[in-house]
Write a protein that holds these residues in place. Structure first.
Motif, short mmCIF file in Angstrom:
data_model
loop_
_atom_site.label_atom_id
_atom_site.label_comp_id
_atom_site.label_asym_id
_atom_site.label_seq_id
_atom_site.Cartn_x
_atom_site.Cartn_y
_atom_site.Cartn_z
N ASN A 157 0.82 -1.21 0.00
CA ASN A 157 0.00 0.00 0.00
C ASN A 157 0.85 1.26 0.00
N ALA A 158 2.02 1.20 0.64
CA ALA A 158 2.91 2.37 0.74
C ALA A 158 3.84 2.51 -0.46
N ALA A 159 3.92 1.49 -1.29
CA ALA A 159 4.86 1.49 -2.42
C ALA A 159 4.31 2.32 -3.60
N PRO A 160 5.20 2.80 -4.45
CA PRO A 160 4.75 3.50 -5.66
C PRO A 160 3.82 2.59 -6.48
N ASP A 161 2.71 3.14 -6.91
CA ASP A 161 1.70 2.39 -7.67
C ASP A 161 1.17 1.19 -6.90
N ARG A 162 1.40 1.17 -5.60
CA ARG A 162 0.93 0.10 -4.71
C ARG A 162 1.35 -1.29 -5.17
N GLN A 163 2.59 -1.38 -5.66
CA GLN A 163 3.13 -2.65 -6.13
C GLN A 163 4.63 -2.69 -5.93
N LEU A 164 5.15 -3.91 -5.78
CA LEU A 164 6.59 -4.13 -5.60
C LEU A 164 7.00 -5.42 -6.28
N ARG A 165 8.25 -5.44 -6.73
CA ARG A 165 8.83 -6.69 -7.19
C ARG A 165 8.95 -7.62 -5.99
N MET A 166 8.87 -8.90 -6.26
CA MET A 166 8.88 -9.88 -5.17
C MET A 166 10.13 -9.74 -4.30
N GLN A 167 11.30 -9.55 -4.91
CA GLN A 167 12.53 -9.44 -4.13
C GLN A 167 12.53 -8.18 -3.26
N ASP A 168 11.93 -7.10 -3.75
CA ASP A 168 11.85 -5.87 -2.95
C ASP A 168 10.86 -6.05 -1.80
N LEU A 169 9.78 -6.74 -2.07
CA LEU A 169 8.80 -7.03 -1.02
C LEU A 169 9.45 -7.88 0.07
N ALA A 170 10.21 -8.89 -0.33
CA ALA A 170 10.89 -9.76 0.64
C ALA A 170 11.85 -8.95 1.51
N ALA A 171 12.56 -8.01 0.92
CA ALA A 171 13.51 -7.20 1.69
C ALA A 171 12.79 -6.29 2.68
N ARG A 172 11.64 -5.78 2.29
CA ARG A 172 10.91 -4.85 3.16
C ARG A 172 10.21 -5.54 4.31
N VAL A 173 9.72 -6.74 4.11
CA VAL A 173 8.99 -7.42 5.17
C VAL A 173 9.87 -8.36 5.99
N VAL A 174 11.14 -8.42 5.65
CA VAL A 174 12.13 -9.18 6.40
C VAL A 174 11.75 -10.66 6.49
N LEU A 175 11.34 -11.20 5.37
CA LEU A 175 11.05 -12.62 5.27
C LEU A 175 11.88 -13.19 4.13
N SER A 176 12.05 -14.50 4.14
CA SER A 176 12.76 -15.13 3.04
C SER A 176 11.91 -15.03 1.78
N ARG A 177 12.56 -15.12 0.63
CA ARG A 177 11.82 -15.07 -0.64
C ARG A 177 10.81 -16.21 -0.71
N THR A 178 11.16 -17.37 -0.18
CA THR A 178 10.25 -18.51 -0.20
C THR A 178 9.01 -18.20 0.63
N ARG A 179 9.21 -17.67 1.81
CA ARG A 179 8.07 -17.34 2.69
C ARG A 179 7.22 -16.24 2.08
N VAL A 180 7.85 -15.25 1.49
CA VAL A 180 7.08 -14.18 0.84
C VAL A 180 6.28 -14.75 -0.32
N SER A 181 6.85 -15.64 -1.07
CA SER A 181 6.14 -16.25 -2.19
C SER A 181 4.90 -16.99 -1.70
N ARG A 182 5.04 -17.72 -0.60
CA ARG A 182 3.87 -18.42 -0.02
C ARG A 182 2.82 -17.43 0.47
N LEU A 183 3.27 -16.38 1.15
CA LEU A 183 2.32 -15.36 1.63
C LEU A 183 1.60 -14.69 0.47
N VAL A 184 2.35 -14.36 -0.58
CA VAL A 184 1.74 -13.74 -1.75
C VAL A 184 0.70 -14.67 -2.35
N SER A 185 0.99 -15.96 -2.41
CA SER A 185 0.01 -16.93 -2.92
C SER A 185 -1.24 -16.96 -2.06
#
Length: 151
Positions: free
Chosen positions: A47-75
């Motif tokens: 919601n805070a990101a430009p255009d309310r979207q982020l690349r998966m790797q940027d999202l993982a860095a911001r939420v301090v989760l592994s890319r695998t965990r972020v991928s599962r959460l995104v799903s």
């Protein structure tokens, strides 16, 4: 006389405080039948990101989760209708996670409980000076690792 200082006391206190406050806030959200804290965190960043979207790797860095965990959460969030995956127009190999109107509504519904939880389970136990010292001190650690994120 030199003061004896435990070199890991601050580290342990950060970990314990974070664990206990997060568990309490998670319980507050669950008690009110709102989205889980991990979902809130992802939706907050999107919601805070430009255009309310982020690349998966940027999202993982911001939420301090592994890319695998972020991928599962995104799903999970995608199945719930709270975000959608869209191709990155700048890089055909990459995917963006974009918050949906339903995701924004879910985040807004949870926000008052989340913010009250921060106050109840964290802020009220510290003076303003302590909060300021913690914020400034921990920001130095964050800044030190921004130079080389592999550290």
């Amino acid at each position: 006389m030199a003061e004896d200082r435990d070199p890991v006391a601050a580290w342990q206190a950060v970990l314990r405080a974070q664990n206990r406050a997060l568990r309490a806030i998670e319980q507050d959200l669950q008690d009110r039948k709102l989205i889980p804290l991990s979902w809130y965190d992802v939706l907050l960043e999107l919601n805070a990101a430009p255009d309310r979207q982020l690349r998966m790797q940027d999202l993982a860095a911001r939420v301090v989760l592994s890319r695998t965990r972020v991928s599962r959460l995104v799903s999970e969030l995608e199945r719930a209708g709270y975000l959608e995956r869209v191709p990155d127009p700048d890089d055909g190999r990459a995917t963006l996670a974009r918050i949906t109107p339903e995701g924004r509504a879910a985040r807004r519904a949870a926000a008052p409980v989340y913010l009250a939880g921060i106050e109840q389970h964290f802020s009220r136990h510290l003076t303003a000076a302590q909060q300021d010292a913690i914020a400034k001190g921990l920001q130095r650690v964050v800044d030190a690792h921004e130079v080389d994120p592999r550290r």
